[in-house]
Motif scaffolding. Structure first.
Motif, PDB file in Angstrom:
ATOM      1  N   GLY A 131       0.892  -1.201  -0.015  1.00  0.00           N
ATOM      2  CA  GLY A 131      -0.006   0.003   0.052  1.00  0.00           C
ATOM      3  C   GLY A 131       0.780   1.028  -0.035  1.00  0.00           C
ATOM      4  N   LEU A 132       0.399   2.277  -0.011  1.00  0.00           N
ATOM      5  CA  LEU A 132       0.908   3.616  -0.244  1.00  0.00           C
ATOM      6  C   LEU A 132       1.201   4.127   1.460  1.00  0.00           C
ATOM      7  CD1 LEU A 132      -0.988   5.514  -2.830  1.00  0.00           C
ATOM      8  CD2 LEU A 132       1.410   4.484  -3.060  1.00  0.00           C
ATOM      9  N   ALA A 133       1.998   4.849   1.626  1.00  0.00           N
ATOM     10  CA  ALA A 133       2.439   5.535   2.776  1.00  0.00           C
ATOM     11  C   ALA A 133       1.510   6.516   3.096  1.00  0.00           C
ATOM     12  CB  ALA A 133       3.894   5.955   2.762  1.00  0.00           C
ATOM     13  N   PRO A 134       1.161   6.871   4.441  1.00  0.00           N
ATOM     14  CA  PRO A 134       0.150   7.794   4.986  1.00  0.00           C
ATOM     15  C   PRO A 134       0.800   9.173   4.500  1.00  0.00           C
ATOM     16  CG  PRO A 134       1.560   7.021   6.751  1.00  0.00           C
ATOM     17  CD  PRO A 134       1.839   5.925   5.734  1.00  0.00           C
ATOM     18  N   LEU A 135      -0.079  10.201   4.245  1.00  0.00           N
ATOM     19  CA  LEU A 135       0.234  11.372   3.930  1.00  0.00           C
ATOM     20  C   LEU A 135       1.212  12.239   5.072  1.00  0.00           C
ATOM     21  CD1 LEU A 135      -3.001  12.934   2.718  1.00  0.00           C
ATOM     22  CD2 LEU A 135      -1.125  12.171   1.368  1.00  0.00           C
ATOM     23  N   PRO A 136       2.166  13.111   4.741  1.00  0.00           N
ATOM     24  CA  PRO A 136       2.945  13.909   5.620  1.00  0.00           C
ATOM     25  C   PRO A 136       2.035  14.859   6.269  1.00  0.00           C
ATOM     26  CG  PRO A 136       3.783  13.903   3.336  1.00  0.00           C
ATOM     27  CD  PRO A 136       2.239  13.416   3.137  1.00  0.00           C
ATOM     28  N   LEU A 137       2.618  15.043   7.397  1.00  0.00           N
ATOM     29  CA  LEU A 137       1.667  16.144   8.527  1.00  0.00           C
ATOM     30  C   LEU A 137       1.562  17.516   7.479  1.00  0.00           C
ATOM     31  CD1 LEU A 137       3.759  15.613  11.991  1.00  0.00           C
ATOM     32  CD2 LEU A 137       1.524  14.453  10.989  1.00  0.00           C
ATOM     33  N   ALA A 138       0.405  18.033   8.191  1.00  0.00           N
ATOM     34  CA  ALA A 138      -0.061  19.368   7.696  1.00  0.00           C
ATOM     35  C   ALA A 138       0.936  20.485   7.274  1.00  0.00           C
ATOM     36  CB  ALA A 138      -1.128  20.066   8.189  1.00  0.00           C
ATOM     37  N   ALA A 139       1.771  20.680   8.581  1.00  0.00           N
ATOM     38  CA  ALA A 139       2.978  21.523   8.323  1.00  0.00           C
ATOM     39  C   ALA A 139       3.866  21.183   7.251  1.00  0.00           C
ATOM     40  CB  ALA A 139       3.643  21.721   9.775  1.00  0.00           C
ATOM     41  N   ALA A 140       4.103  19.875   7.027  1.00  0.00           N
ATOM     42  CA  ALA A 140       5.094  19.576   5.843  1.00  0.00           C
ATOM     43  C   ALA A 140       4.485  19.815   4.528  1.00  0.00           C
ATOM     44  CB  ALA A 140       5.539  17.983   6.201  1.00  0.00           C
ATOM     45  N   ARG A 141       3.091  19.436   4.474  1.00  0.00           N
ATOM     46  CA  ARG A 141       2.731  19.439   2.978  1.00  0.00           C
ATOM     47  C   ARG A 141       2.019  20.615   2.509  1.00  0.00           C
ATOM     48  NH1 ARG A 141      -1.236  16.378   6.035  1.00  0.00           N
ATOM     49  NH2 ARG A 141      -3.119  17.248   5.927  1.00  0.00           N
ATOM     50  N   ALA A 142       2.090  21.887   3.630  1.00  0.00           N
ATOM     51  CA  ALA A 142       1.521  23.196   3.311  1.00  0.00           C
ATOM     52  C   ALA A 142       1.980  23.607   1.992  1.00  0.00           C
ATOM     53  CB  ALA A 142       1.562  24.197   4.720  1.00  0.00           C
ATOM     54  N   ASN A 143       1.341  24.405   1.346  1.00  0.00           N
ATOM     55  CA  ASN A 143       1.864  25.015   0.016  1.00  0.00           C
ATOM     56  C   ASN A 143       2.763  24.166  -1.021  1.00  0.00           C
ATOM     57  OD1 ASN A 143       0.689  27.721   0.312  1.00  0.00           O
ATOM     58  ND2 ASN A 143       2.077  28.260   1.905  1.00  0.00           N
TER      59      ASN A 143
END
Length: 774
Positions: A131-143
């Motif tokens: 499966g795919l890894a979970p999404l990075p945390l919000a601070a890391a994926r912002a913008n």
């Protein structure tokens, strides 16, 4: 469900493209209840405006819209079940096949919805392992953008665009895309605003987006022509307009509707700069032809710059909820039959506590010149809630063009068709209007119209027209008529102690100074003012400080109401019922077609033989726990020239202490009592030509004078106007009583030796009788 539902292999979603004519759309999958079906137009979830059929059947059913969706709109019908157990099998209980099938059907239906939703999601091919890894945390994926690395795993990728920040300390850099997404504009969706292109679809798409995002929609400068009615759902935060919507769509619709109907509260909204103009002038025949409709607004601010050429310019609607606690500002409300309509639609709606500011409510002289027009209407649909309370209007201006002098069509600023309390209109300006500031057709109790100016075609008045009303609920303060005096009404008749005014009329009847006594069952019956107003009657009990009035007796002031039609009656006592009678200029009694209105109660016509109108409640009766009846305004019929206004006993022990009658400060009507009238005075008088003979020394001369209604016990006096001696003493005595009573006058000569006068003297003999106080 009479038969067991069957869940087939049918997708729980179906879509259509509307053609503008079709109103019914089928769904081929089963639902358990109507609430299980989700209905969307162009992705916007609808709560009202349609009906669902076929719930509980295996073959599905239909969704029938109240009105066909506009052409090109996408209709989506989707089953959306709550994920929950609907049954609970009891341990060692009977396992019924129907109950088990219902539970399994519900689970299968829910799994079908999950399968349908997964079909629209991104997912790995079945051939891939893991499966795919979970999404990075919000601070890391912002913008940043979501992408995949060289192995196919989840990775973050730069957006490839710069950031900006506002030039102030503490500003945070943001992407241009985020900055532009702060506000929604109609032009973002293709609206041109050139007055020629059909911007309707673009405007509606923009309004749907504002609702989906909960933002304010901006409609910029320009003229935005639309051939379809527009609706901004209540989920939008508001609407800000600098341009104008030019409505060129079908008649019988609201050009712009704001907010949701039904029981949805349209709360804390800002609708600013609203401007709607109809391409063709309405013929004013269809009240569904509306410029701007606001539904269920609450705690909101509304600014309407323009609403022109509709049957109803602006309409506030209280549906299963209502409108309240909002401020509304008006500009040009022009060429509408009804400029502003405050209307309830259901028994659960209301229209309370609204503050209305300004507004130029006008009509051109050539606009539907044969039809009546009104500035503001308070109305209710049949069966809807009728109490409109606490509406304040500040400085509205009306220029309605009544078409000639004195006017051949109605052109009235306020039309009040409902009940309620507390309408206050301040600083009203009336140009070219009818001689009425308002027309009341219902039971509205408390309305105050402060008229600052009446002009154009000359001063024509500013009264209230009670066409079919049940309450005299309007008070007009004409500031151009002795404004400084209007704060205090004029007292025209007063009996501060009714008991102290009582006198003995005859052996069984009691009269009252300044007042007429009325009977609820007069013999005859009489037909004129003098026949109905008695100087005294029996069955009235006198107490130490009060008077007991039975239900068959009334005490009243008699007034000349040729000019003044508005009076205020105040009474102190208990169990008293207000009454009024009316007479024409020939003093003939008027019948029930000449209605009388009271301000806080309904008027009841008693008919013959009493011929009086009375209130349906006692003056000391409470309304909602408050003593609102004590001061009653009475409005008389236009044809009344004389009126009798007072109180009767509401029950056998009704007590009267004091009675007062007021009029507006600009009026001074005559109160009739005594003089040429029999009632309301203790003094009777008569005279006759008389030749006084020479009276011998120590002798006397007598003369009988007819004095109707004189009674034994009355104080009687006699006097002579003509040359006479000071040696003559005049006295009088009652010799006969009743309708043809007489008083005998006696002249006694006190001189011991001479006849007085020396020769007969011609003159006038006067007698009078004063009734004793009771």
């Amino acid at each position: 469900m009479d038969e067991h539902i069957k869940i087939g292999d049918v997708a729980p979603r179906v879509q259509y493209v509307a053609d503008g004519a079709q109103a019914s759309f089928t769904y081929p999958f089963p639902i358990f209840e109507a609430a299980d079906l989700e209905v969307r137009l162009d992705g916007l979830l609808l709560a009202t405006g349609f009906a669902v059929t076929g719930a509980g059947t295996s073959a599905g059913g239909s969704v029938v819209f109240d009105a066909p969706p506009a052409p090109g709109r996408r209709v989506t019908l989707r089953r959306n079940l709550g994920v929950a157990r609907t049954t609970d099998f009891q341990e060692n209980g009977i396992l019924r096949a129907r109950t088990l099938n219902d539970e399994l059907d519900y689970q299968v239906a829910a799994l079908q919805e999950m399968q349908d939703g997964l079909g629209s999601a991104l997912r790995l091919d079945p051939a891939e392992v893991g499966g795919l890894a979970p999404l990075p945390l919000a601070a890391a994926r912002a913008n940043r953008l979501l992408g995949f690395d060289s192995t196919g795993g989840v990775a973050l990728v730069d957006r490839g665009e710069g950031t900006i920040s506002v030039p102030f300390p503490g500003a945070v850099p943001r992407t241009v895309e985020d900055k532009l997404a702060e506000r929604l504009s109609a032009r973002d969706f293709g609206a041109l605003g050139d007055g020629a292109a059909d911007d309707g679809p673009a405007l509606q798409a923009a309004m749907n987006a504002a609702a989906a995002s909960g933002k304010v929609l901006e409609v910029g400068e320009g003229t935005f022509r639309t051939t379809m009615p527009l609706t901004l759902p209540g989920a939008a935060a508001g609407l800000s307009m600098r341009g104008t919507i030019l409505y060129a769509g079908p008649p019988g619709h609201a050009a712009l509707t704001l907010g949701d109907g039904g029981a949805v509260d349209n709360q804390r909204k800002a609708y600013l700069g609203l401007s709607v103009f109809r391409a063709l002038q309405s013929d004013w025949l269809d009240e569904a032809d509306i410029g701007i409709r606001l539904r269920n607004i609450n705690e909101s601010r509304v600014e309407i710059r323009r609403a022109e050429r509709f049957t109803i310019g602006v309409q506030l609607v209280g549906d299963a909820r209502g409108c309240e606690d909002s401020d509304l500002h008006y500009g040009r409300i022009v060429d509408n039959r009804i400029g502003l309509d405050l209307r309830t639609l259901t028994a659960g709606g209301w229209m309370n506590a609204l503050r209305h500011h300004g507004g130029h409510f006008a009509c051109a002289s050539a606009t539907n010149p044969g039809m009546g027009r009104f500035g503001v209407r308070l109305s209710a649909a049949p069966g809807a809630y009728r109490l409109h309370n606490a509406n304040l209007f500040h400085a509205p201006a009306f220029e309605l063009q009544r078409q000639g002098t004195p006017g051949t069509v109605d052109a009235i600023p306020f039309l009040i068709e409902v009940d309620g309390r507390g309408l206050v209109a301040r600083g009203v300006r009336m140009e070219a209007c009818s001689p009425f500031v308002a027309r009341h057709t219902g039971g509205f109790s408390d309305a105050v119209y402060e008229v600052a100016y009446v002009g154009a075609y000359g001063f024509a008045g500013c009264g209230v027209d009670y066409a079919g009303a049940t309450r005299a609920g309007g008070t007009v303060l004409p500031l151009h008529q002795a404004a400084a005096a209007l704060g205090t009404p004029r007292l025209v008749a007063e009996a501060s102690s009714v008991r102290a005014r009582a006198f003995r009329w005859d052996g069984s009847a009691t009269g009252f100074e300044g007042l007429a006594v009325l009977s609820g069952n007069p013999a005859g019956p009489p037909a004129t003012l003098n026949g109905f107003c008695f100087p005294g009657l029996s069955s009235i009990a006198l107490n130490a400080d009060t008077v007991t009035l039975p239900t068959s007796r009334a005490l009243a002031f008699v007034v000349d109401c040729t000019t003044c039609k508005e009076f205020f009656l105040a009474a102190e006592g208990s169990g008293l019922r207000p009454v009024a009678m009316q007479f024409d200029a020939a003093e003939a009694v008027l019948d029930g077609t000449a209605s009388v209105l009271w301000s806080n109660m309904n008027a009841v016509w008693q008919g013959a033989p009493s011929h009086w109108w009375e209130g349906n409640a006692d003056l000391d009766g409470l309304v909602g726990g408050l003593a609102l009846n004590r001061l009653q305004r009475v409005t008389l019929a236009p044809q009344a020239a004389y009126a009798v206004i007072g109180v009767r006993g509401g029950h056998a022990d009704a007590g009267l202490k004091s009675l007062r009658l007021y009029v507006p400060a600009t009026e001074a009507p005559m109160v009739l009592a005594g003089g040429g009238r029999a009632w309301g005075t203790r003094e009777l008088a008569a005279s006759m030509p008389y030749t006084l003979p020479s009276v011998a020394a120590g002798g006397s001369a007598t003369q009988a004078v007819t004095l109707p209604n004189v009674q034994s016990g009355d104080l009687v006096q006699a006097g002579f106007a003509g040359q006479a001696s000071a040696f003559l003493d005049w006295s009088a005595a009652v010799t006969t009583t009743g309708a043809s009573g007489t008083v005998t006058a006696r002249a006694a000569n006190r001189h011991a030796t001479l006849a007085v006068p020396s020769a007969a003297v011609a003159g006038t003999l006067f007698v009078r009788a004063i009734k004793p106080r009771a």
